[in-house]
Enzyme design. Structure first.
Site, mmCIF file in Angstrom:
data_model
loop_
_atom_site.group_PDB
_atom_site.id
_atom_site.type_symbol
_atom_site.label_atom_id
_atom_site.label_comp_id
_atom_site.label_asym_id
_atom_site.label_seq_id
_atom_site.Cartn_x
_atom_site.Cartn_y
_atom_site.Cartn_z
ATOM 1 N N THR A 1 -10.997 4.676 -6.277
ATOM 2 C CA THR A 1 -12.142 4.832 -6.981
ATOM 3 C C THR A 1 -12.939 5.740 -5.969
ATOM 4 O OG1 THR A 1 -12.856 2.961 -5.436
ATOM 5 C CG2 THR A 1 -12.361 2.552 -7.730
ATOM 6 N N THR B 1 -8.472 1.075 -2.285
ATOM 7 C CA THR B 1 -8.600 0.213 -0.961
ATOM 8 C C THR B 1 -7.560 -0.972 -0.852
ATOM 9 O OG1 THR B 1 -10.239 -1.058 -2.014
ATOM 10 C CG2 THR B 1 -11.049 0.552 -0.471
ATOM 11 N N ASP B 2 -7.168 -1.454 -1.927
ATOM 12 C CA ASP B 2 -6.135 -2.617 -2.073
ATOM 13 C C ASP B 2 -4.926 -2.542 -1.247
ATOM 14 O OD1 ASP B 2 -8.029 -4.000 -3.782
ATOM 15 O OD2 ASP B 2 -6.895 -4.069 -5.330
#
Lengths: 453, 631
Positions: A110, A188-189
């Site tokens: 994102t 980020t995961d």
């Protein structure tokens, strides 16, 4: 009609009867006598496919059931005018960038997207000009070049992607000596997995590999993307270290960026800006994105080197399993039967599993699977000498992973078995500190509970 | 003002009294205590996205401000902090918006889509307000005239600005952020100031009929859109008092007409746009030793004094366009907004403010100001002065056109001041974190069965059920108090007539006596009624108690009673007083016997009024009088 893919046959038929498609302006007469005018919007994948989504002139989207539409007329085909026609119009070019060169690589996520207010669609952006336009400060900090390596959600990254990314980084570092540092935009995961992987793959480099992500998408004015990207760029240029690190918000405020070692970091919150924390370590550095100062928080790090030393191979025959009270022994035999080379167990407390499972673990070790033990406590060090279960696990051939996070132990074994199939060599490498992934000391201040008072 | 054609529409925002906020489970409660924690953020938009679209947003953005958010643990969670995606839309709030739409006969959408409306003044932590359109069309009936409703929206309220001053920051409190609001926008069908008030009243009553709406100051906010023929559409924000609406409309008509007059006068003087040239002239040296405090202070701290000639504007800057506000004030508003200066001086008010005739003459000579010309003067740092002068200059040019479109804020006296330029078309895009909500005919059928009683029906029913005289009932209705009236009757058990009289007469006469009755809350009234119903105080004490509450809004009932000397008397205490009075009037009693009752009653009441019911006093006095006579 690709554009109408979210709609059911009723809406498709209705729209095609007047030759209308998405973003075209239509006039709808409803069965209650009301008329509406607006743009046909793409159907979100969720919801009733027989409801047509219309953007009214006041900006609102509303859904109108096809059943309630008595007639439809096409007012105007979408000209595309509202969409950016030329890059120059959208991204006015400004002064020439100042500062040293920083190479941005994008894997997706994102961090890099902008919204089009006419269509409501979110577009990815990643050219240097686009970056400067969205984040004007970058122009004053660095001369940026970019490359999109992947455009995938971070949960879709695999060890194969790590290998490709490592090769890409190695190539840039070798061939383009003016690159002061690399910034990798990443979802980020699984950011900390990839950042840990690069720590093992790139062992010597002229500059850092700085991973950066955003917890709030960059299509909103409150996004953390810009400040994180500024922090990452400052790190790429100013850091004395040349390690694989993560630059993200330090707190919920837009005030400070922390630089975590990839091998020590973990995403500890599903949504907060300050989701990333260093586990069993203090962060490497903190950055004030306004004064652009970088402050080291430790004096132990790998410095910038002239030479590049890289080992970009990873094995996908490594697994990570979490122990749980109802776990059964057949889980372990699955991994040996399927040819796995190594397994990381996330045990309880100091590194335990139900004693009824120890036999199964012993069996797969004897069959040649490397088994390492980490703790689901995350904070603290495993120790297999304290309780009988631990001693039994040691006897069964389990290798304790010290204070490594389960994810880092997993990435490290994936990297090790990308280099060698020799079990003794694997064990030697696993117990060698390659990228500050473990520490023989556990400082009091490594645990956030220590700050609570 | 008779015969002037106006067009006016209202936008009414009503805060809902739901258990939870619109997109999270925080309570919808405001807090006055110091915050538990604060955090700071900045908002950003790429310039290409603000672009030419919205000067207001661009200006906010360019100020580069940071925002400081005050939070309380009990009514702010990660959702308001924009640290967690929004939860599903509050179904209680959605139901209220749907019911309201049904009540006005609107056409309800089949699927509700939540949108993000960009707002970058920091009042929304995310940088956008979540809003959704629930219905289109419908109408209300006001004095036999149909007033169209354009849209009903359900949206989240913004954070509220606090007074906290911190260098470089604007402070907001997050308790209000996320409280559901119903926004009702009427068509521009309103044609007179009084009609505007009646439409607002009517919509307010309908909203009130829903039941779960917040009450009290700030819980309902009206925006007005007004234009007179030949003028421009002016949006006036944040009108909190219903009774102010006609005055605001009237004064806005006056303002627009005056501006049109000024335009015509400029035309007569043959002033053209090219006559107005932006060439500020430095007059710092002329004012170097000025006695004006403002000038002195600014120049002493390194500022400059720049003046700008406005050809053909002589006498017009001083012309009043609203009570106490002149064309010069409008220029000053712009200068303050864009330049951040304290204000400006214009030639129609000079000499004055410590600036002498001699200084004015020198400035005029330097600028080449002739008889019909005017000038404006600003003293501050050069950068600010330039921006402020430019803004005032632009406003002067707009005077040639008549009325500039802008968003204005209501002052307490009904006048308005410039707030910001009119925003460009709303930049809205879908809230991708919330799935669209399907509204089925079955849902609506179910709601239709459970619609609240329409206000007229309530009025009729109240008159019948509580035997209220017609004029009193209508007064309650027009003061929007029918719902509170019924609630008070039901919860306190006090006689309906008494409650109605208090709400209609008592409060009005207290206001006439300059008691600050605007401080009275419904809680104060309920506590007072309850005290009477419970026999804690007598009904005669109501005006005294309300007066004390109005003067001390934070006091408890006990404190108020103590302050007013209204602690309740027991029968024994009363008997003591009665005996004492009889004793003091021994002669009268022995002479007149039972006929002394009237006089004694008067004396006793004087001493115990409000502390015990008059009927009880009469009874005790009769008993004691009998004893005294027979002894």
């Amino acid at each position: 009609m690709e554009a109408l893919s979210g709609y059911g046959p009723k809406v498709k038929e209705l729209l095609s009867s007047v030759g209308a498609s998405t973003f075209d302006r239509v006039k709808l007469s409803l069965t209650n006598g009301q008329t509406l005018e607006g743009l046909v919007m793409p159907r979100p994948s969720f919801g009733d496919p027989d409801v047509i989504v219309v953007k009214l002139d006041n900006g609102y989207n509303i859904g109108i059931s096809a059943e309630r539409i008595s007639s439809i007329t096409l007012v105007e085909k979408f000209s595309g005018k509202a969409q950016p026609t030329s890059k120059e119009a959208l991204y006015p070019s400004g002064e020439t960038p100042r500062g040293e060169r920083v190479h941005f690589l994008s894997t997706g996520g994102t961090i890099a997207s902008r919204v089009d207010y006419v269509t409501g669609a979110v577009y990815p952006y990643f050219t240097a000009e686009e970056l400067y336009s969205m984040i004007p400060e970058l122009r004053e900090i660095a001369n940026i070049t970019t490359k999109t390596v992947y455009s995938i959600f971070s949960e879709n990254m695999t060890p194969r992607h790590w290998s490709q990314l490592a090769q890409e980084i190695e190539k840039v570092l070798r061939d383009e000596p003016d690159v002061r540092g690399i910034v990798v935009a990443h979802g980020t995961d699984t950011l900390h997995y990839t950042a840990a992987a690069m720590a093992f793959a790139i062992q010597k480099a002229p500059g850092p590999v700085v991973f950066v992500g955003a917890q709030r998408s960059s299509d909103r004015p409150s996004s953390d993307a810009a400040l994180n990207a500024i922090g990452a760029t400052i790190a790429a240029i100013k850091a004395p270290f040349a390690e694989s690190v993560i630059a993200m918000h330090a707190t919920t405020s837009d005030d400070l960026i922390l630089v975590h070692r990839g091998v020590r970091a973990r995403k500890m919150h599903t949504s907060r800006r300050d989701a990333f924390m260093s586990i069993n370590a203090v962060p490497l550095a903190e950055i004030n994105p306004y004064t652009r100062e970088l402050k080291l928080k430790t004096d132990k790090y790998k410095g910038r080197e002239k030479a590049v030393e890289a080992y970009p191979r990873f094995s996908d025959k490594v697994a990570l399993v979490k122990f749980y009270p109802g776990m059964t022994p057949d889980i372990f035999s699955f991994f040996s039967e399927r040819g796995y080379k190594a397994l990381v167990i996330e045990g309880t407390g100091l590194g335990h599993i139900n004693e009824g499972l120890i036999g199964a673990v012993r069996d797969i070790v004897q069959q040649g699977v490397f088994v390492a033990m980490t703790s689901q406590c995350l904070w603290g060090r495993v120790n297999l000498n304290v309780y009988r279960t631990g001693v039994e696990l040691l006897k069964a051939g389990v290798v304790p992973a010290e204070d490594m996070t389960p994810e880092t132990a997993y990435v490290k074994l994936s990297w090790i078995f990308g280099q060698t199939d020799d079990l003794d060599e694997a064990k030697r490498l696993f117990q060698t500190n390659i990228a500050f992934e473990f520490d023989k000391r556990t400082g009091f201040e490594y645990y956030p509970g220590a700050y609570r008072g | 003002m008779q015969g002037v054609k106006i067009k006016c529409g209202l936008e009414i925002h009503q805060m809902l009294d739901t258990a939870e906020k619109l997109f999270c489970s925080c309570p919808t409660r405001l807090t006055q205590d110091p915050p538990h924690f604060v955090f700071t953020r900045r908002l950003r938009l790429a310039k290409s996205e603000i672009g030419e679209i919205d000067p207001a947003a661009l200006f906010e953005y360019e100020k580069g401000l940071a925002y400081r958010y005050e939070c309380h643990r009990d009514n702010v969670c990660l959702v308001e902090m924009d640290e967690e995606p929004p939860h599903n839309m509050n179904s209680e709030a959605l139901e209220l918006a749907l019911k309201f739409s049904l009540m006005i006969g609107a056409s309800i959408v089949d699927e509700v889509h939540v949108m993000r409306k960009i707002v970058i003044d920091g009042s929304n932590v995310s940088g956008f307000q979540r809003t959704s359109l629930i219905s289109l069309g419908g109408s209300i009936d006001v004095n036999g005239k149909k007033i169209g409703i354009q849209t009903v929206c359900l949206e989240e309220d913004a954070a509220r600005k606090t007074e906290e001053k911190h260098e470089g920051y604007v402070s907001y409190r997050l308790d209000r952020l996320g409280i559901p609001l119903i926004e009702v926008a009427t068509a521009p069908d309103i044609e007179s100031p009084e009609e505007a008030r009646e439409v607002a009243l009517r919509i307010g009553l309908l909203l009130r009929a829903l039941g779960k709406v917040k009450r009290g100051l700030g819980t309902i906010r009206q925006d007005l859109n007004i234009s007179v023929e030949g003028g421009a559409r002016i949006e006036i924000k944040g009108v909190q008092y219903l009774d102010l609406i006609p005055k605001i409309v009237e004064l806005e008509i006056q303002r627009q007409l005056s501006l049109l007059d000024i335009r015509d006068e400029l035309k007569r003087r043959n002033v053209k746009e090219e006559d107005l040239v932006f060439e500020p002239v430095d007059v710092t040296d002329i004012l170097r030793s000025s006695q004006s405090k403002v000038v002195k202070k600014a120049l002493d701290s390194g500022g400059v004094a720049l003046a700008l000639k406005l050809k053909g504007f002589g006498g017009l800057l001083g012309r009043e366009i609203q009570p106490g506000r002149r064309l010069g004030t409008e220029l000053a508003d712009r200068a303050r907004y864009w330049g951040g200066v304290g204000g400006l001086f214009h030639s129609d008010e000079l000499p004055g403010y410590g600036i002498t005739k001699d200084e004015v003459e020198k400035i005029k000579t330097r600028l080449g100001v002739e008889a019909n010309d005017a000038f404006i003067l600003i003293v501050d740092s050069r950068e600010k002065v330039m921006r402020a002068l430019k803004a005032a200059y632009e406003r002067a040019k707009e005077a040639l056109e008549g009325v500039p479109e802008e968003t204005r804020a209501a002052n307490l006296d009904g006048t308005t001041k410039f707030m910001r330029p009119r925003p460009g078309s709303a930049r809205m895009y879908p809230e991708t974190d919330i799935r669209p909500i399907r509204i089925t005919p079955e849902n609506l059928e179910e709601l239709r069965k459970n619609l609240p009683e329409p206000p007229e029906k309530t009025l009729e029913r109240l008159m019948k059920e509580y035997s209220l005289p017609k004029d009193m009932a209508f007064q309650l209705f027009s003061q929007q108090q029918i719902y509170f009236f019924e609630e008070a009757v039901k919860t306190t058990g006090l006689a309906p007539q008494l409650i109605a009289t208090t709400l209609t007469n008592t409060i009005v006469s207290l206001r006439r006596d300059n008691i600050p009755v605007e401080n009275l809350t419904e809680e104060h009234l309920l506590a007072t009624f309850k005290a009477v119903a419970d026999g804690k105080i007598a009904k005669e004490a109501i005006p005294v108690v309300l007066t004390e509450f109005a003067k001390n809004p934070d006091a408890s009932l006990e404190e108020v009673l103590k302050r007013a000397g209204l602690e309740r008397l027991t029968i024994e205490e009363l008997r003591e007083i009665v005996r004492k009075v009889i004793q003091e009037n021994r002669e009268d009693v022995s002479q007149k016997g039972e006929k002394s009752f009237g006089k004694l009653m008067g004396i006793v009441m004087e001493r115990v009024r409000g502390r015990i019911d008059g009927a009880v006093v009469a009874q005790v006095l009769r008993e004691e009088l009998k004893k005294a006579i027979s002894s």
